[in-house]
Design an enzyme around this catalytic site. Structure first.
Site, PDB file in Angstrom:
ATOM      1  N   ASP A  62     145.966 -17.107  19.096  1.00 45.80           N
ATOM      2  CA  ASP A  62     144.729 -17.060  19.837  1.00 45.80           C
ATOM      3  C   ASP A  62     145.025 -16.567  21.135  1.00 45.80           C
ATOM      4  O   ASP A  62     145.868 -16.837  21.957  1.00 45.80           O
ATOM      5  CB  ASP A  62     144.364 -18.600  19.670  1.00 45.80           C
ATOM      6  CG  ASP A  62     142.702 -18.609  19.848  1.00 45.80           C
ATOM      7  OD1 ASP A  62     142.081 -17.333  20.321  1.00 45.80           O
ATOM      8  OD2 ASP A  62     142.226 -19.830  19.518  1.00 45.80           O
ATOM      9  N   GLY A 101     141.569 -17.071  25.619  1.00 44.58           N
ATOM     10  CA  GLY A 101     140.185 -17.108  26.302  1.00 44.58           C
ATOM     11  C   GLY A 101     139.432 -18.440  26.162  1.00 44.58           C
ATOM     12  O   GLY A 101     139.022 -19.011  26.889  1.00 44.58           O
ATOM     13  N   GLN A 129     131.248 -12.546  19.606  1.00 41.84           N
ATOM     14  CA  GLN A 129     130.417 -13.583  20.440  1.00 41.84           C
ATOM     15  C   GLN A 129     128.904 -13.612  20.051  1.00 41.84           C
ATOM     16  O   GLN A 129     128.577 -12.721  19.421  1.00 41.84           O
ATOM     17  CB  GLN A 129     130.857 -13.729  21.800  1.00 41.84           C
ATOM     18  CG  GLN A 129     132.329 -13.898  22.029  1.00 41.84           C
ATOM     19  CD  GLN A 129     132.725 -15.348  21.790  1.00 41.84           C
ATOM     20  OE1 GLN A 129     131.627 -16.296  21.842  1.00 41.84           O
ATOM     21  NE2 GLN A 129     133.844 -15.892  21.733  1.00 41.84           N
ATOM     22  N   GLY A 135     140.997  -5.847  12.787  1.00 44.93           N
ATOM     23  CA  GLY A 135     140.173  -7.212  11.970  1.00 44.93           C
ATOM     24  C   GLY A 135     139.422  -7.664  13.064  1.00 44.93           C
ATOM     25  O   GLY A 135     139.050  -7.250  14.048  1.00 44.93           O
ATOM     26  N   ASP A 188     141.206 -21.013  10.756  1.00 52.36           N
ATOM     27  CA  ASP A 188     142.053 -22.132  11.607  1.00 52.36           C
ATOM     28  C   ASP A 188     141.303 -23.345  12.146  1.00 52.36           C
ATOM     29  O   ASP A 188     140.409 -23.168  12.328  1.00 52.36           O
ATOM     30  CB  ASP A 188     143.131 -21.441  12.473  1.00 52.36           C
ATOM     31  CG  ASP A 188     142.174 -21.206  13.799  1.00 52.36           C
ATOM     32  OD1 ASP A 188     142.380 -22.179  14.748  1.00 52.36           O
ATOM     33  OD2 ASP A 188     141.245 -20.338  13.983  1.00 52.36           O
ATOM     34  N   CYS A 215     146.047 -35.215  -5.520  1.00 50.74           N
ATOM     35  CA  CYS A 215     146.580 -34.489  -4.506  1.00 50.74           C
ATOM     36  C   CYS A 215     148.341 -34.560  -5.003  1.00 50.74           C
ATOM     37  O   CYS A 215     148.828 -35.439  -5.323  1.00 50.74           O
ATOM     38  CB  CYS A 215     146.538 -35.088  -2.991  1.00 50.74           C
ATOM     39  SG  CYS A 215     147.461 -34.038  -1.714  1.00 50.74           S
ATOM     40  N   CYS A 259     150.755 -33.237  -2.814  1.00 49.72           N
ATOM     41  CA  CYS A 259     151.342 -33.310  -1.727  1.00 49.72           C
ATOM     42  C   CYS A 259     152.605 -34.089  -1.768  1.00 49.72           C
ATOM     43  O   CYS A 259     152.867 -34.922  -2.430  1.00 49.72           O
ATOM     44  CB  CYS A 259     150.736 -33.207  -0.375  1.00 49.72           C
ATOM     45  SG  CYS A 259     150.620 -34.992   0.077  1.00 49.72           S
ATOM     46  N   CYS A 297     151.657 -37.798  -1.107  1.00 53.60           N
ATOM     47  CA  CYS A 297     150.903 -38.343  -2.331  1.00 53.60           C
ATOM     48  C   CYS A 297     151.874 -38.768  -3.550  1.00 53.60           C
ATOM     49  O   CYS A 297     151.572 -39.621  -4.089  1.00 53.60           O
ATOM     50  CB  CYS A 297     149.680 -37.804  -2.733  1.00 53.60           C
ATOM     51  SG  CYS A 297     148.500 -37.925  -1.122  1.00 53.60           S
ATOM     52  N   HIS A 341     149.953 -34.426   4.199  1.00 52.63           N
ATOM     53  CA  HIS A 341     148.700 -34.420   3.260  1.00 52.63           C
ATOM     54  C   HIS A 341     147.551 -33.988   3.642  1.00 52.63           C
ATOM     55  O   HIS A 341     146.836 -33.204   2.827  1.00 52.63           O
ATOM     56  CB  HIS A 341     148.341 -36.196   3.177  1.00 52.63           C
ATOM     57  CG  HIS A 341     147.028 -36.162   2.204  1.00 52.63           C
ATOM     58  ND1 HIS A 341     147.043 -36.164   0.978  1.00 52.63           N
ATOM     59  CD2 HIS A 341     145.820 -36.539   2.722  1.00 52.63           C
ATOM     60  CE1 HIS A 341     145.820 -36.227   0.621  1.00 52.63           C
ATOM     61  NE2 HIS A 341     144.855 -36.410   1.732  1.00 52.63           N
TER      62      HIS A 341
HETATM   63 ZN    ZN Z   1     148.281 -35.749  -0.697  1.00 57.46          ZN
END
Ligand code: ZN
Length: 411
Positions: free
Chosen positions: A93, A96, A222, A249, A301, A339, A341, A344, A370
């Site tokens: 980023d 700004g 903007q 882009g 993001d 999930c 992950c 989990c 997670h």
């Molecule tokens: Zn998870």
């Protein structure tokens, strides 16, 4: 030049598309959620774990890395990817948003209700104004030690080239929904002038820094909540060319009224060149990601997934809740039974409740894994649904069960 964008599938009844962004550090299949590692680390999580949870790229922040350790240190280390041991693609980023939010203390990108705001001098409670904007750039006080600094479009480009991310953003004046219409116009004119200066400096640095991987530059659209301003910005930056250099882009930035998100994004994406990727800055709550994807955004993001994780808040298919709540003390089920992950598949809500109550460091690590997995996977599922032709059904199914609504943040 090793940056390109291929569209693999485009919807006929919406702006949504599926594509591949190719960078010197590898491809990104889009739509994709890009987790935030502000200071070259996703707080409390190893890069290997980020890769394991499906993160295709990470986004760091030029402002924070400029102040500490200094962008020259990252340059010497061989760039952001090498420095932080993340072999995949990276974004930065521009700084700004960060230097300007120092001025007002507002970090939210999305406001739940924008109707009551209309002032240019408003600042958050107990905040000193730390940044001042003029036509040439922004002078600001470091939040770390109070030292004075100045960012101009040229400085932002120099800092981002030294940091070395695959995708950088042009330096823009990010306004808030609190600003008046005349101020929004002024800020947009500035952002336009700064965009040309960014393109020129970017071209100069690309030519000067021989042998470095190509860094793509995204222009930032903007215009706040105003249709004419957003459309003008998309038209101007979409076709902008200076000395043969155009944007690779686009980022869609600025404050957004949550209820108008889809409308604003579609104004812009109907105008921007189809063959270039579009990143929606600072947006990452589940319900907003659907809106972004169906209105033609390719990447997203948001710092929220990791930030709320550290306060014990987790996303699940049934909505968002806090693991520190006493109702989880003897709940021996995973955070989210659907999930896949690491957290989990290895831990229970009862264990998570225990480590949060005990203020154990591992609580941040496990909850962040997670939440990042939940959001990364959700956008992956949207991409697959677009390819399978059932995006609308998938969206209705998800939102039918998911209840929590929230604002968004950039870091
Ligand atoms: Zn998870």
């Amino acid at each position: 030049m090793s940056f390109s964008f291929d569209i693999n599938h485009a919807e006929s009844n919406s702006l949504a598309r599926v594509g591949t962004i190719n960078t010197p550090h590898g491809p990104i299949q889009t739509p994709a959620f890009i987790p935030v590692g502000t200071k070259a680390t996703v707080k409390s999580v190893l890069p290997e774990a980020m890769k394991d949870l499906g993160s295709q790229a990470l986004l760091a922040n030029a402002y924070h890395l400029y102040l500490q350790p200094g962008s020259d240190v990252l340059d010497e280390a061989g760039g952001l990817s090498q420095f932080m041991n993340w072999p995949g693609p990276t974004f930065t980023d521009s700084g700004g948003f960060q230097v300007l939010s120092l001025g007002v203390g507002f970090k939210k990108v999305l406001a739940m209700d924008a109707q009551t705001f209309r002032r240019d001098d408003v600042i958050a409670g107990n905040k000193d104004r730390l940044a001042h904007v003029d036509d040439e750039g922004v002078t600001f006080k470091s939040h770390l030690d109070g030292s004075m600094h100045r960012f101009t479009p040229e400085v932002s480009m120099q800092v981002q080239h030294q940091i070395g991310a695959d995708i950088m953003f042009a330096f823009d004046e990010c306004t808030t929904l609190h600003n008046t219409r005349p101020y929004q116009e002024l800020a947009m004119d500035r952002t336009y002038a700064w965009a040309i200066r960014c393109l020129d400096e970017h071209k100069r640095l690309t030519q000067e820094r021989v042998g470095k991987p190509y860094q793509a530059l995204f222009g930032v659209i903007q215009g706040a909540q105003y249709e004419d301003l957003r459309k003008k910005a998309a038209t101007d930056l979409g076709s902008m060319e200076s000395n043969g250099q155009s944007f690779d882009g686009f980022g869609i930035g600025g404050a957004l009224d949550k209820g108008e998100l889809g409308t604003i994004v579609s104004w812009v994406n109907e105008i921007l060149p189809e063959n270039k990727p579009r990143h929606l800055l600072g947006i990452g709550a589940p319900e907003d990601l659907f809106v972004g994807v169906e209105n033609g955004c390719d990447t997203f993001d948001c710092v929220l997934a990791s930030r709320i994780a550290r306060t014990s808040a987790v996303y699940t298919m049934e909505g968002r809740f806090n693991l520190s709540n006493s109702r989880f003390k003897r709940d021996f089920t995973p955070i989210d039974s659907q999930c896949d992950c690491y957290t989990c598949t290895h831990y229970t809500r009862a264990y998570m409740h225990h480590v949060f109550r005990g203020k154990e460091i591992i609580s941040a690590t496990l909850a962040t894994i997670h939440n990042e997995r939940f959001i990364v996977r959700l956008v992956d599922q949207m991409r697959q649904a677009l390819l399978d032709g059932n995006f609308a059904e998938m969206k209705a199914d998800f939102l039918g069960r998911y209840t929590h609504r929230s604002g968004q943040s950039r870091d």
